[in-house]
Design a protein around this motif. Structure first.
Motif, short mmCIF file in Angstrom:
data_model
loop_
_atom_site.label_atom_id
_atom_site.label_comp_id
_atom_site.label_asym_id
_atom_site.label_seq_id
_atom_site.Cartn_x
_atom_site.Cartn_y
_atom_site.Cartn_z
N ASN A 13 0.86 -1.18 0.00
CA ASN A 13 0.00 0.00 0.00
C ASN A 13 0.90 1.23 0.00
O ASN A 13 1.24 1.77 1.05
N GLY A 14 1.29 1.66 -1.23
CA GLY A 14 2.27 2.73 -1.31
C GLY A 14 3.61 2.25 -0.78
O GLY A 14 4.13 1.23 -1.23
N ALA A 15 4.15 2.96 0.18
CA ALA A 15 5.42 2.56 0.77
C ALA A 15 5.25 1.59 1.93
O ALA A 15 6.23 1.10 2.50
N VAL A 16 3.98 1.30 2.26
CA VAL A 16 3.69 0.46 3.43
C VAL A 16 3.34 -0.95 2.98
O VAL A 16 2.55 -1.15 2.07
N GLU A 17 3.96 -1.94 3.62
CA GLU A 17 3.66 -3.34 3.36
C GLU A 17 2.64 -3.81 4.39
O GLU A 17 2.86 -3.72 5.60
N VAL A 18 1.49 -4.32 3.90
CA VAL A 18 0.40 -4.75 4.77
C VAL A 18 0.29 -6.27 4.71
O VAL A 18 0.22 -6.85 3.63
N THR A 19 0.28 -6.90 5.88
CA THR A 19 0.12 -8.35 5.95
C THR A 19 -1.37 -8.66 6.08
O THR A 19 -2.00 -8.35 7.08
N ALA A 20 -1.94 -9.30 5.05
CA ALA A 20 -3.37 -9.62 5.06
C ALA A 20 -3.64 -10.87 5.88
O ALA A 20 -4.60 -10.91 6.67
N ILE A 21 -2.83 -11.91 5.68
CA ILE A 21 -2.95 -13.12 6.51
C ILE A 21 -1.54 -13.59 6.88
O ILE A 21 -0.59 -13.45 6.11
N LYS A 22 -1.43 -14.15 8.08
CA LYS A 22 -0.13 -14.46 8.66
C LYS A 22 -0.02 -15.95 8.99
O LYS A 22 -0.65 -16.43 9.93
N GLN A 23 0.72 -16.68 8.19
CA GLN A 23 1.06 -18.08 8.46
C GLN A 23 -0.17 -18.90 8.91
O GLN A 23 -0.15 -19.57 9.94
N ILE A 24 -1.21 -18.86 8.08
CA ILE A 24 -2.44 -19.59 8.37
C ILE A 24 -2.28 -21.05 8.00
O ILE A 24 -1.86 -21.39 6.88
N SER A 25 -2.63 -21.94 8.90
CA SER A 25 -2.72 -23.37 8.61
C SER A 25 -4.14 -23.82 8.90
O SER A 25 -4.69 -23.54 9.98
N LEU A 26 -4.75 -24.49 7.92
CA LEU A 26 -6.16 -24.85 8.03
C LEU A 26 -6.43 -26.09 7.19
O LEU A 26 -6.02 -26.17 6.04
N ASN A 27 -7.12 -27.06 7.78
CA ASN A 27 -7.55 -28.26 7.05
C ASN A 27 -9.07 -28.28 7.01
O ASN A 27 -9.73 -28.09 8.03
N ILE A 28 -9.64 -28.52 5.83
CA ILE A 28 -11.08 -28.63 5.65
C ILE A 28 -11.37 -29.97 4.99
O ILE A 28 -10.84 -30.26 3.91
N LYS A 29 -12.20 -30.78 5.63
CA LYS A 29 -12.51 -32.11 5.11
C LYS A 29 -13.69 -32.06 4.15
O LYS A 29 -14.52 -31.15 4.20
N LYS A 30 -13.75 -33.04 3.29
CA LYS A 30 -14.86 -33.18 2.36
C LYS A 30 -16.17 -33.26 3.14
O LYS A 30 -16.28 -33.98 4.13
N GLY A 31 -17.17 -32.50 2.72
CA GLY A 31 -18.49 -32.55 3.34
C GLY A 31 -18.67 -31.61 4.52
O GLY A 31 -19.76 -31.58 5.10
N GLU A 32 -17.67 -30.81 4.87
CA GLU A 32 -17.83 -29.86 5.96
C GLU A 32 -18.60 -28.61 5.49
O GLU A 32 -18.62 -28.29 4.30
N PHE A 33 -19.19 -27.92 6.44
CA PHE A 33 -19.82 -26.62 6.20
C PHE A 33 -19.10 -25.64 7.12
O PHE A 33 -19.36 -25.58 8.31
N VAL A 34 -18.15 -24.90 6.55
CA VAL A 34 -17.27 -24.04 7.34
C VAL A 34 -17.66 -22.58 7.14
O VAL A 34 -17.70 -22.09 6.01
N SER A 35 -17.95 -21.89 8.23
CA SER A 35 -18.20 -20.45 8.20
C SER A 35 -16.92 -19.74 8.64
O SER A 35 -16.41 -19.99 9.72
N ILE A 36 -16.40 -18.87 7.77
CA ILE A 36 -15.23 -18.06 8.09
C ILE A 36 -15.73 -16.67 8.43
O ILE A 36 -16.34 -15.99 7.61
#
Length: 244
Positions: A13-36
């Motif tokens: 963002n211009g001269a500023v570096e913005v971290t949107a997400i930080k080292q996210i680890s996530l597992n989602i199995k088949k058939g799940e209903f996940v609300s983020i």
């Protein structure tokens, strides 16, 4: 089905570096209903874009249904998006000059369906979402809830294993939103993996699992028990908002 390992995403963002997400680890199995769920700017939409292969991470790895996504070329990514993922957006993104039948048919043009097969499948999908008698209508002749049903039918056109929904009830009244969420629940019960981004605790409660985001990090990951009804998890989300 989905394995994210140490995923990070930076924006300049211009001269500023913005971290949107930080080292996210996530597992989602088949058939799940996940609300983020999370407030504006928390990183949830960035994560959704990475899961949907609409954006790429700066570091970490993403495996989707056995495919290492970061190793794919753009044409291969297009194929994954078309065949494995159905997208549903807050603004519907329907073509206003086309009938709803044609809107649902369009994703199949890039598949292996003949014209006859496309029309028959589009009709079946519109029947499924309760709009089989409106196939000749155009989007502006429908209510917001009906247009979102068309968008869901279109997302199902290629029989994807995953539905990604980004604030799908944001433009709907309460009754229409409830109808759409019941439809998502039905599709999930039929075996479709549903991943939904929302800022609304009541909408998030339809999921069988709620991932709460804050400042680009996962703050909480809760799986609902089988005997917990819609609405009963809202205390967890209210507590999260109070803390953040």
């Amino acid at each position: 089905m989905i394995t994210l390992t140490d995923i990070s995403k930076l924006y300049q963002n211009g001269a500023v570096e913005v971290t949107a997400i930080k080292q996210i680890s996530l597992n989602i199995k088949k058939g799940e209903f996940v609300s983020i769920m999370g407030p504006s700017g928390s990183g949830k939409s960035t994560l959704m874009n990475i899961i949907g292969c609409l954006d790429t991470q700066d570091s970490g790895s993403y495996e989707l249904d056995g495919i290492q996504i970061e190793s794919l070329q753009e044409k291969e990514l297009d194929r994954v998006r078309n065949q494995k993922i159905g997208f549903i957006f807050q603004s519907f993104n329907l073509l206003p000059k086309q009938t709803i039948l044609r809107n649902v048919e369009l994703p199949m043009i890039y598949g292996l369906y003949s014209r006859k097969e496309r029309v028959e499948r589009a009709q079946l999908l519109l029947d499924k979402v309760g709009l089989g008698d409106r196939i000749k209508n155009r989007p502006n002749e429908l209510s917001g809830g009906q247009r979102q049903r068309v968008a869901i039918a279109r997302a199902l056109a290629m029989n994807p294993s995953i539905l990604l929904a980004d604030e799908p009830t944001g433009n709907l009244d309460t009754a229409s939103a409830a109808d759409i969420m019941h439809l998502f629940s039905q599709l999930n019960e039929e075996g479709t993996t549903v991943i939904l981004v929302t800022h609304d605790p009541q909408i998030a409660d339809y999921g069988t699992r709620i991932v709460l985001f804050g400042d680009g990090e996962i703050r909480s990951d809760v799986r609902k028990t089988h005997d917990r009804n819609v609405g009963e998890t809202s205390g967890l989300t209210r507590e999260f908002w109070h803390r953040t």
